[in-house]
Design a protein around this motif. Structure first.
Motif, PDB file in Angstrom:
ATOM      1  N   GLU A 192      30.091  41.625  19.300  1.00 39.52           N
ATOM      2  CA  GLU A 192      31.416  41.678  19.931  1.00 39.52           C
ATOM      3  C   GLU A 192      31.402  41.141  21.362  1.00 39.52           C
ATOM      4  O   GLU A 192      32.397  40.607  21.839  1.00 39.52           O
ATOM      5  CB  GLU A 192      31.965  43.098  19.902  1.00 39.52           C
ATOM      6  CG  GLU A 192      32.427  43.516  18.527  1.00 39.52           C
ATOM      7  CD  GLU A 192      33.142  44.850  18.533  1.00 39.52           C
ATOM      8  OE1 GLU A 192      33.741  45.216  19.573  1.00 39.52           O
ATOM      9  OE2 GLU A 192      33.109  45.517  17.494  1.00 39.52           O
ATOM     10  N   ASP A 193      30.257  41.279  22.031  1.00 38.48           N
ATOM     11  CA  ASP A 193      30.165  40.767  23.409  1.00 38.48           C
ATOM     12  C   ASP A 193      29.835  39.273  23.459  1.00 38.48           C
ATOM     13  O   ASP A 193      29.657  38.707  24.528  1.00 38.48           O
ATOM     14  CB  ASP A 193      29.133  41.569  24.207  1.00 38.48           C
ATOM     15  CG  ASP A 193      27.707  41.397  23.699  1.00 38.48           C
ATOM     16  OD1 ASP A 193      27.491  40.672  22.698  1.00 38.48           O
ATOM     17  OD2 ASP A 193      26.791  41.988  24.301  1.00 38.48           O
ATOM     18  N   GLY A 194      29.736  38.636  22.283  1.00 38.64           N
ATOM     19  CA  GLY A 194      29.466  37.208  22.219  1.00 38.64           C
ATOM     20  C   GLY A 194      27.999  36.847  22.080  1.00 38.64           C
ATOM     21  O   GLY A 194      27.660  35.682  21.937  1.00 38.64           O
ATOM     22  N   ALA A 195      27.118  37.867  22.137  1.00 39.38           N
ATOM     23  CA  ALA A 195      25.681  37.600  22.002  1.00 39.38           C
ATOM     24  C   ALA A 195      25.380  37.092  20.587  1.00 39.38           C
ATOM     25  O   ALA A 195      25.952  37.571  19.611  1.00 39.38           O
ATOM     26  CB  ALA A 195      24.878  38.868  22.286  1.00 39.38           C
ATOM     27  N   PHE A 196      24.489  36.117  20.515  1.00 35.56           N
ATOM     28  CA  PHE A 196      24.113  35.559  19.219  1.00 35.56           C
ATOM     29  C   PHE A 196      23.274  36.557  18.433  1.00 35.56           C
ATOM     30  O   PHE A 196      22.495  37.322  19.008  1.00 35.56           O
ATOM     31  CB  PHE A 196      23.324  34.264  19.390  1.00 35.56           C
ATOM     32  CG  PHE A 196      24.113  33.149  20.015  1.00 35.56           C
ATOM     33  CD1 PHE A 196      25.441  32.930  19.693  1.00 35.56           C
ATOM     34  CD2 PHE A 196      23.523  32.310  20.935  1.00 35.56           C
ATOM     35  CE1 PHE A 196      26.164  31.895  20.265  1.00 35.56           C
ATOM     36  CE2 PHE A 196      24.233  31.269  21.515  1.00 35.56           C
ATOM     37  CZ  PHE A 196      25.557  31.067  21.182  1.00 35.56           C
ATOM     38  N   ALA A 197      23.406  36.506  17.113  1.00 35.97           N
ATOM     39  CA  ALA A 197      22.613  37.356  16.233  1.00 35.97           C
ATOM     40  C   ALA A 197      21.170  36.862  16.199  1.00 35.97           C
ATOM     41  O   ALA A 197      20.905  35.665  16.342  1.00 35.97           O
ATOM     42  CB  ALA A 197      23.204  37.326  14.830  1.00 35.97           C
ATOM     43  N   THR A 238      17.312  31.774   3.909  1.00 31.13           N
ATOM     44  CA  THR A 238      18.402  30.922   4.345  1.00 31.13           C
ATOM     45  C   THR A 238      19.390  31.729   5.168  1.00 31.13           C
ATOM     46  O   THR A 238      19.797  32.818   4.773  1.00 31.13           O
ATOM     47  CB  THR A 238      19.122  30.308   3.127  1.00 31.13           C
ATOM     48  OG1 THR A 238      18.173  29.574   2.353  1.00 31.13           O
ATOM     49  CG2 THR A 238      20.249  29.388   3.551  1.00 31.13           C
ATOM     50  N   VAL A 239      19.763  31.198   6.318  1.00 31.51           N
ATOM     51  CA  VAL A 239      20.750  31.847   7.179  1.00 31.51           C
ATOM     52  C   VAL A 239      21.896  30.883   7.450  1.00 31.51           C
ATOM     53  O   VAL A 239      21.712  29.664   7.467  1.00 31.51           O
ATOM     54  CB  VAL A 239      20.149  32.327   8.520  1.00 31.51           C
ATOM     55  CG1 VAL A 239      19.124  33.422   8.300  1.00 31.51           C
ATOM     56  CG2 VAL A 239      19.569  31.185   9.309  1.00 31.51           C
ATOM     57  N   ILE A 240      23.069  31.466   7.667  1.00 34.42           N
ATOM     58  CA  ILE A 240      24.246  30.689   8.034  1.00 34.42           C
ATOM     59  C   ILE A 240      24.696  31.239   9.381  1.00 34.42           C
ATOM     60  O   ILE A 240      25.082  32.397   9.486  1.00 34.42           O
ATOM     61  CB  ILE A 240      25.358  30.818   6.986  1.00 34.42           C
ATOM     62  CG1 ILE A 240      24.831  30.507   5.579  1.00 34.42           C
ATOM     63  CG2 ILE A 240      26.526  29.896   7.332  1.00 34.42           C
ATOM     64  CD1 ILE A 240      25.809  30.829   4.460  1.00 34.42           C
ATOM     65  N   VAL A 241      24.605  30.416  10.410  1.00 33.41           N
ATOM     66  CA  VAL A 241      24.899  30.850  11.778  1.00 33.41           C
ATOM     67  C   VAL A 241      26.264  30.321  12.223  1.00 33.41           C
ATOM     68  O   VAL A 241      26.715  29.287  11.746  1.00 33.41           O
ATOM     69  CB  VAL A 241      23.800  30.393  12.771  1.00 33.41           C
ATOM     70  CG1 VAL A 241      22.441  30.978  12.395  1.00 33.41           C
ATOM     71  CG2 VAL A 241      23.731  28.884  12.856  1.00 33.41           C
ATOM     72  N   PRO A 242      26.906  31.024  13.154  1.00 33.86           N
ATOM     73  CA  PRO A 242      28.172  30.507  13.695  1.00 33.86           C
ATOM     74  C   PRO A 242      27.954  29.156  14.376  1.00 33.86           C
ATOM     75  O   PRO A 242      26.866  28.866  14.882  1.00 33.86           O
ATOM     76  CB  PRO A 242      28.571  31.561  14.726  1.00 33.86           C
ATOM     77  CG  PRO A 242      27.780  32.778  14.408  1.00 33.86           C
ATOM     78  CD  PRO A 242      26.522  32.305  13.750  1.00 33.86           C
ATOM     79  N   LEU A 243      28.993  28.356  14.393  1.00 25.23           N
ATOM     80  CA  LEU A 243      28.907  27.022  14.999  1.00 25.23           C
ATOM     81  C   LEU A 243      28.392  27.090  16.434  1.00 25.23           C
ATOM     82  O   LEU A 243      27.515  26.311  16.809  1.00 25.23           O
ATOM     83  CB  LEU A 243      30.278  26.331  14.960  1.00 25.23           C
ATOM     84  CG  LEU A 243      30.367  24.971  15.656  1.00 25.23           C
ATOM     85  CD1 LEU A 243      29.438  23.953  15.000  1.00 25.23           C
ATOM     86  CD2 LEU A 243      31.807  24.473  15.655  1.00 25.23           C
ATOM     87  N   ALA A 244      28.902  28.011  17.238  1.00 22.33           N
ATOM     88  CA  ALA A 244      28.477  28.112  18.641  1.00 22.33           C
ATOM     89  C   ALA A 244      26.979  28.386  18.748  1.00 22.33           C
ATOM     90  O   ALA A 244      26.299  27.820  19.610  1.00 22.33           O
ATOM     91  CB  ALA A 244      29.262  29.212  19.356  1.00 22.33           C
ATOM     92  N   GLN A 245      26.450  29.231  17.876  1.00 22.07           N
ATOM     93  CA  GLN A 245      25.023  29.524  17.904  1.00 22.07           C
ATOM     94  C   GLN A 245      24.215  28.298  17.502  1.00 22.07           C
ATOM     95  O   GLN A 245      23.190  27.983  18.100  1.00 22.07           O
ATOM     96  CB  GLN A 245      24.689  30.713  16.985  1.00 22.07           C
ATOM     97  CG  GLN A 245      23.227  31.113  17.039  1.00 22.07           C
ATOM     98  CD  GLN A 245      22.956  32.445  16.354  1.00 22.07           C
ATOM     99  OE1 GLN A 245      23.857  33.102  15.844  1.00 22.07           O
ATOM    100  NE2 GLN A 245      21.704  32.850  16.348  1.00 22.07           N
ATOM    101  N   TYR A 246      24.684  27.584  16.488  1.00 22.73           N
ATOM    102  CA  TYR A 246      23.983  26.375  16.070  1.00 22.73           C
ATOM    103  C   TYR A 246      23.937  25.354  17.210  1.00 22.73           C
ATOM    104  O   TYR A 246      22.883  24.769  17.487  1.00 22.73           O
ATOM    105  CB  TYR A 246      24.647  25.753  14.840  1.00 22.73           C
ATOM    106  CG  TYR A 246      23.961  24.483  14.412  1.00 22.73           C
ATOM    107  CD1 TYR A 246      22.773  24.528  13.691  1.00 22.73           C
ATOM    108  CD2 TYR A 246      24.483  23.244  14.755  1.00 22.73           C
ATOM    109  CE1 TYR A 246      22.120  23.355  13.324  1.00 22.73           C
ATOM    110  CE2 TYR A 246      23.838  22.071  14.391  1.00 22.73           C
ATOM    111  CZ  TYR A 246      22.662  22.136  13.672  1.00 22.73           C
ATOM    112  OH  TYR A 246      22.016  20.977  13.322  1.00 22.73           O
ATOM    113  N   LEU A 247      25.056  25.155  17.869  1.00 27.82           N
ATOM    114  CA  LEU A 247      25.097  24.178  18.956  1.00 27.82           C
ATOM    115  C   LEU A 247      24.182  24.571  20.107  1.00 27.82           C
ATOM    116  O   LEU A 247      23.545  23.719  20.719  1.00 27.82           O
ATOM    117  CB  LEU A 247      26.536  23.996  19.444  1.00 27.82           C
ATOM    118  CG  LEU A 247      27.499  23.372  18.431  1.00 27.82           C
ATOM    119  CD1 LEU A 247      28.917  23.386  18.966  1.00 27.82           C
ATOM    120  CD2 LEU A 247      27.061  21.985  18.023  1.00 27.82           C
ATOM    121  N   ALA A 248      24.082  25.861  20.383  1.00 31.17           N
ATOM    122  CA  ALA A 248      23.239  26.339  21.481  1.00 31.17           C
ATOM    123  C   ALA A 248      21.754  26.345  21.125  1.00 31.17           C
ATOM    124  O   ALA A 248      20.902  26.181  22.000  1.00 31.17           O
ATOM    125  CB  ALA A 248      23.671  27.746  21.895  1.00 31.17           C
TER     126      ALA A 248
END
Length: 168
Positions: free
Chosen positions: A22-27, A34-44
């Protein structure tokens, strides 16, 4: 194990979808599987995630496909969230990924996905579907055969019906 539909087959869903806190920290990304990450996490974390392998990216409805751009073509799995039946932005995301950014891998729809949406999702390039938990996946699979013909062009059928008829 949860199930999903991939290329008209019901299979086990072995991928883990990660969400940011909720605070925006990446998982934290597990070491295996196999993992599916949010776009923002992938880009970072693109370099580390690509080196790891077995990674997919998921789009929220307000994510822009151009942020992923040409990197889409190198991925094997992209998922798009449909938080509500009334939110159609994911249809556009799917079509853009296929037609503009050259994505050829598994394009997975998840969220408020059920039988009545599958045909339209397929027309936009989706080939994998995580069906809502309160719906029967076997019954949902039948939704792919609800319509045998369409008038308009689509990712699945780039030529409209009038052109197909004229060509034959």
């Amino acid at each position: 194990m949860p199930k999903l539909i991939i290329d008209r087959q019901i299979v086990d869903n072995t991928a883990t979808l990660l969400r940011s806190a909720e605070d925006g920290a990446f998982a934290a990304v597990p070491a295996q599987g196999t993992v599916i990450v949010p776009l923002a996490q992938y880009l970072a974390q693109k370099t580390e995630l690509n080196a790891r392998g077995d990674v997919g990216v998921w789009f929220a409805p307000d994510d822009e496909p151009e942020l992923l751009g040409a990197d889409a073509a190198a991925l094997s799995l992209i998922a798009v969230e449909f938080p509500a039946f009334t939110d159609g932005r994911g249809f556009s995301i799917g079509r853009l990924l296929r037609e503009r950014y050259g994505f050829t891998g598994e394009l997975r729809a998840f969220g408020d996905v059920f039988k009545d949406t599958l045909n339209y999702l397929t027309r936009c390039g989706f080939n994998a579907f995580v069906i809502r938990e309160d719906k029967d996946i076997g019954e949902a699979l039948k939704g792919l055969d609800d319509f045998t013909e369409s008038y308009q062009s689509s990712v699945a059928q780039p030529m409209p019906l009038f052109r197909r008829r004229h060509a034959s």
